[in-house]
Write a protein that holds these residues in place. Structure first.
Motif, short mmCIF file in Angstrom:
data_model
loop_
_atom_site.label_atom_id
_atom_site.label_comp_id
_atom_site.label_asym_id
_atom_site.label_seq_id
_atom_site.Cartn_x
_atom_site.Cartn_y
_atom_site.Cartn_z
N TRP A 35 0.85 -1.20 0.00
CA TRP A 35 0.00 0.00 0.00
C TRP A 35 0.87 1.24 0.00
O TRP A 35 1.78 1.38 0.82
N ASP A 36 0.60 2.14 -0.93
CA ASP A 36 1.32 3.41 -1.04
C ASP A 36 0.43 4.50 -0.43
O ASP A 36 -0.60 4.86 -0.99
N SER A 37 0.84 5.02 0.72
CA SER A 37 0.02 6.01 1.42
C SER A 37 -0.08 7.33 0.66
O SER A 37 -1.00 8.12 0.91
N LYS A 38 0.85 7.60 -0.25
CA LYS A 38 0.81 8.82 -1.04
C LYS A 38 0.15 8.62 -2.40
O LYS A 38 0.04 9.56 -3.18
N GLY A 39 -0.25 7.40 -2.68
CA GLY A 39 -0.90 7.10 -3.95
C GLY A 39 -2.37 6.80 -3.75
O GLY A 39 -3.08 7.48 -3.00
N SER A 40 -2.86 5.77 -4.41
CA SER A 40 -4.27 5.40 -4.32
C SER A 40 -4.55 4.70 -3.00
O SER A 40 -3.64 4.26 -2.30
N ASN A 41 -5.81 4.55 -2.69
CA ASN A 41 -6.22 3.89 -1.47
C ASN A 41 -6.27 2.37 -1.61
O ASN A 41 -6.48 1.66 -0.62
N SER A 42 -6.12 1.87 -2.84
CA SER A 42 -6.19 0.43 -3.05
C SER A 42 -4.92 -0.26 -2.59
O SER A 42 -3.83 0.33 -2.57
N VAL A 43 -5.07 -1.51 -2.20
CA VAL A 43 -3.96 -2.33 -1.74
C VAL A 43 -3.66 -3.38 -2.79
O VAL A 43 -4.56 -4.11 -3.23
N GLY A 44 -2.41 -3.45 -3.21
CA GLY A 44 -2.00 -4.48 -4.16
C GLY A 44 -1.77 -5.80 -3.46
O GLY A 44 -1.17 -5.85 -2.38
N LEU A 45 -2.25 -6.89 -4.06
CA LEU A 45 -2.14 -8.21 -3.43
C LEU A 45 -1.66 -9.22 -4.46
O LEU A 45 -2.11 -9.22 -5.61
N GLU A 46 -0.77 -10.09 -4.03
CA GLU A 46 -0.23 -11.12 -4.90
C GLU A 46 0.01 -12.38 -4.08
O GLU A 46 0.55 -12.32 -2.98
N VAL A 47 -0.41 -13.54 -4.61
CA VAL A 47 -0.22 -14.82 -3.92
C VAL A 47 0.46 -15.78 -4.88
O VAL A 47 0.28 -15.70 -6.11
N ALA A 48 1.24 -16.71 -4.33
CA ALA A 48 1.98 -17.65 -5.16
C ALA A 48 2.15 -18.96 -4.42
O ALA A 48 2.07 -19.02 -3.18
N SER A 49 2.42 -20.00 -5.20
CA SER A 49 2.66 -21.32 -4.63
C SER A 49 3.67 -22.06 -5.50
O SER A 49 3.76 -21.83 -6.71
N LYS A 50 4.40 -22.96 -4.88
CA LYS A 50 5.39 -23.77 -5.57
C LYS A 50 5.18 -25.23 -5.18
O LYS A 50 5.00 -25.55 -4.01
N TYR A 51 5.20 -26.08 -6.20
CA TYR A 51 5.01 -27.51 -5.95
C TYR A 51 6.18 -28.27 -6.57
O TYR A 51 6.47 -28.13 -7.76
N LYS A 52 6.85 -29.06 -5.75
CA LYS A 52 7.98 -29.87 -6.22
C LYS A 52 7.44 -31.17 -6.79
O LYS A 52 6.93 -32.02 -6.05
N LEU A 53 7.54 -31.33 -8.11
CA LEU A 53 6.98 -32.51 -8.77
C LEU A 53 7.80 -33.76 -8.46
O LEU A 53 7.24 -34.82 -8.18
N ASP A 54 9.11 -33.64 -8.53
CA ASP A 54 10.01 -34.74 -8.17
C ASP A 54 11.36 -34.13 -7.83
O ASP A 54 11.48 -32.91 -7.64
N SER A 55 12.39 -34.94 -7.79
CA SER A 55 13.71 -34.45 -7.37
C SER A 55 14.36 -33.55 -8.39
O SER A 55 15.34 -32.87 -8.08
N THR A 56 13.83 -33.50 -9.64
CA THR A 56 14.47 -32.72 -10.69
C THR A 56 13.58 -31.63 -11.27
O THR A 56 14.04 -30.89 -12.15
#
Length: 315
Positions: free
Chosen positions: A249-270
């Protein structure tokens, strides 16, 4: 866990959100080699697609520290007198030791680079030589075409509960940027400040708090003179799954809050796969696989889920 630098308090979540998504990165080429005498060579090239390509060639030599050496002369003397009481002979035997010289081989690393901007960059590093836990770097730059010069001094100091850094630009300003992080039982508190010596004023300041253990980390940072706030979270769910999120959130910019989510899945050893999406509806996927030792293939793509019929996608 070791205490991170101020810029790395939220590193686990930032890496999960940003690394391996190759569609957002500049095109790069890097070739490394090492000579028998220990000198390493590195050729780098980068194209950010919106500017002219840049590159450099560098050579690096490290004089590995070998500790303290002592040179001794081993001898013992005894004299013999003749019947008249005069000195007859001196006998020398290798039994006792006398210290002749003491010297230290301190670790020294020198890197010399020549860039496509016709800049000659030199870096000299001393690690754990001046004091335990202190790394000093001296960086110089010279542009022959304009006779422009630059000189910087960087200091990194690490202790079990402290990680402090100082960056000095000796010819421009001079300016100083200093940050420090204190840690205890997983809790982290850090601050950063910039100072212009010529203007005698503080140019910037930031602060951060966090909690970090091997299973998860959380951090809140306030940057840009405490005007931009971000909260990050990273969780290693198990040996195969990782998850993280970031709100800003940028207090000097817009009132909206940017949100980002991520996930990682290890398929196998490689191989592993990653996915993320933000509040603007931009979704991204990444896949990384080790084809053979020394050969890795990475793929990345992003899609504008709100404009699927437009050419706003990247691969």
């Amino acid at each position: 866990m070791s205490i991170p630098a101020f810029a790395d308090i939220a590193k686990p979540s930032n890496d999960l959100l940003n690394k391996d998504f190759y569609h957002t990165a500049a095109a790069t080429l890097e070739v490394k080699s090492k000579a028998p005498n220990g000198v390493s060579f590195n050729v780098k090239g980068k194209s950010a697609h919106d500017a002219a390509p840049s590159g450099q060639i560098e050579a690096k030599y490290t004089d590995t520290p070998t500790g303290t050496f002592f040179n001794y002369l081993h001898f013992i003397t005894s004299s013999r007198l003749n019947k008249s009481g005069f000195l007859h002979s001196i006998v020398i035997q290798p039994r006792q030791s006398v210290l002749l010289m003491q010297y230290v081989r301190a670790g020294l690393t020198i890197t010399q680079a020549w860039t496509t901007l016709n800049a000659l960059d030199t870096k000299v590093e001393l690690d754990n030589t001046i004091a335990k836990g202190l790394k000093a770097e001296v960086l110089t730059q010279f542009l022959p075409s304009s006779q422009s010069k630059g000189a910087k001094l960087n200091l990194h100091f690490k202790q079990p509960n402290l990680h402090a850094r100082a960056f000095f630009d000796l010819l421009k300003g001079p300016t100083a940027n200093i940050d420090a992080v204190l840690g205890h039982d997983g809790f982290l508190v850090g601050a950063e400040a910039g100072y212009d010596v010529q203007k005698a004023s503080i140019t910037r300041y930031s602060a951060a708090i966090g909690y970090s253990i091997p299973e998860y980390t959380a951090a809140i940072t306030a940057t840009n003179n405490l005007s931009v706030f971000s909260a990050t979270y990273y969780h290693r769910v198990n040996s195969q799954v990782e998850a993280g999120a970031k709100a800003i959130w940028d207090s000097k910019g817009s009132n909206s809050v940017g949100l980002e989510v991520a996930s990682k899945y290890k398929l196998d050893s490689t191989s592993f796969a990653k996915a993320k999406i933000n509040d603007r509806g931009i979704a991204a996927l990444a896949y990384n696989v080790l084809l053979r030792p020394g050969v890795t293939l990475g793929l990345g793509a992003s899609f504008d889920t709100q404009n699927l019929n437009q050419s706003a996608h990247k691969v």
